[in-house]
Design a protein around this motif. Sequence first.
Motif, PDB file in Angstrom:
ATOM      1  N   VAL A  32       0.852  -1.193   0.000  1.00 56.93           N
ATOM      2  CA  VAL A  32       0.000   0.000   0.000  1.00 56.93           C
ATOM      3  C   VAL A  32       0.879   1.231   0.000  1.00 56.93           C
ATOM      4  O   VAL A  32       0.672   2.150  -0.778  1.00 56.93           O
ATOM      5  N   SER A  33       1.881   1.245   0.875  1.00 57.92           N
ATOM      6  CA  SER A  33       2.732   2.426   0.979  1.00 57.92           C
ATOM      7  C   SER A  33       4.097   2.038   1.525  1.00 57.92           C
ATOM      8  O   SER A  33       4.245   1.058   2.244  1.00 57.92           O
ATOM      9  N   CYS A  48      -5.181   2.047   6.139  1.00 57.33           N
ATOM     10  CA  CYS A  48      -3.968   2.754   5.759  1.00 57.33           C
ATOM     11  C   CYS A  48      -4.026   3.090   4.272  1.00 57.33           C
ATOM     12  O   CYS A  48      -4.639   2.376   3.479  1.00 57.33           O
ATOM     13  N   HIS A  49      -3.389   4.215   3.919  1.00 62.46           N
ATOM     14  CA  HIS A  49      -3.223   4.574   2.511  1.00 62.46           C
ATOM     15  C   HIS A  49      -1.965   5.418   2.355  1.00 62.46           C
ATOM     16  O   HIS A  49      -1.471   6.010   3.316  1.00 62.46           O
ATOM     17  N   ALA A  50      -1.459   5.473   1.135  1.00 62.04           N
ATOM     18  CA  ALA A  50      -0.201   6.172   0.856  1.00 62.04           C
ATOM     19  C   ALA A  50      -0.441   7.646   0.572  1.00 62.04           C
ATOM     20  O   ALA A  50      -1.456   8.011  -0.018  1.00 62.04           O
ATOM     21  N   PRO A  51       0.512   8.483   0.954  1.00 60.54           N
ATOM     22  CA  PRO A  51       0.467   9.872   0.487  1.00 60.54           C
ATOM     23  C   PRO A  51       0.568   9.863  -1.039  1.00 60.54           C
ATOM     24  O   PRO A  51       1.294   9.035  -1.616  1.00 60.54           O
ATOM     25  N   LEU A  57       5.291   3.684  -5.197  1.00 62.98           N
ATOM     26  CA  LEU A  57       6.750   3.641  -5.175  1.00 62.98           C
ATOM     27  C   LEU A  57       7.241   2.929  -3.923  1.00 62.98           C
ATOM     28  O   LEU A  57       6.636   3.042  -2.864  1.00 62.98           O
ATOM     29  N   ALA A  58       8.339   2.230  -4.053  1.00 61.81           N
ATOM     30  CA  ALA A  58       9.008   1.622  -2.905  1.00 61.81           C
ATOM     31  C   ALA A  58      10.496   1.902  -3.052  1.00 61.81           C
ATOM     32  O   ALA A  58      11.046   1.822  -4.156  1.00 61.81           O
ATOM     33  N   GLU A  59      11.134   2.234  -1.943  1.00 62.02           N
ATOM     34  CA  GLU A  59      12.570   2.505  -1.995  1.00 62.02           C
ATOM     35  C   GLU A  59      13.337   1.195  -1.835  1.00 62.02           C
ATOM     36  O   GLU A  59      13.233   0.524  -0.812  1.00 62.02           O
ATOM     37  N   GLU A  71      -1.875  -1.124  -3.845  1.00 59.87           N
ATOM     38  CA  GLU A  71      -3.290  -0.933  -3.563  1.00 59.87           C
ATOM     39  C   GLU A  71      -3.457   0.476  -3.001  1.00 59.87           C
ATOM     40  O   GLU A  71      -2.568   0.975  -2.297  1.00 59.87           O
ATOM     41  N   ALA A  72      -4.575   1.088  -3.270  1.00 57.24           N
ATOM     42  CA  ALA A  72      -4.819   2.450  -2.782  1.00 57.24           C
ATOM     43  C   ALA A  72      -4.977   2.484  -1.266  1.00 57.24           C
ATOM     44  O   ALA A  72      -4.548   3.435  -0.615  1.00 57.24           O
TER      45      ALA A  72
END
Length: 131
Positions: A32-33, A48-51, A57-59, A71-72
């Motif tokens: 998700v984030s 939970c959701h991502a900014p 993106l994942a680092e 997923e949103a």
Amino acid sequence: MLVAGSSGSGKTALALALVEKFRGAGRFARLVSDDQVFLSVHYGRLLCHAPQAISGLAEVRGVGPVPVEHEAAAAVDLLVRLVPATEVERLPGQDSETILGCMINRLLLAEREISMATPAILARLGITLFA
């Protein structure tokens, strides 16, 4: 699942390893984030959701941000908290933590120990994967 821990504890590596493990076994799993997550409560469930700026993106350490399927939003049923190995009990009982008024099952695992964390998480979820 929400993975929490200090910077450099292996949160992203663990999350990506779990997604790969599930997908390799033909089960659904997505991030998700990464790095930051917004939490809210909806009908008594922790969500939970991502900014928007980092959604999708994942680092990857040593590479930087890379696009990933995501997923949103998702409901959180398990908190995996990565902590120093000295804080992890060998045979812990059921544990929980309250986040935004929601009681969430919690699993304390040693930071940067992906190979040991994965079977513990699967066992807590009651999942057997043979892939």
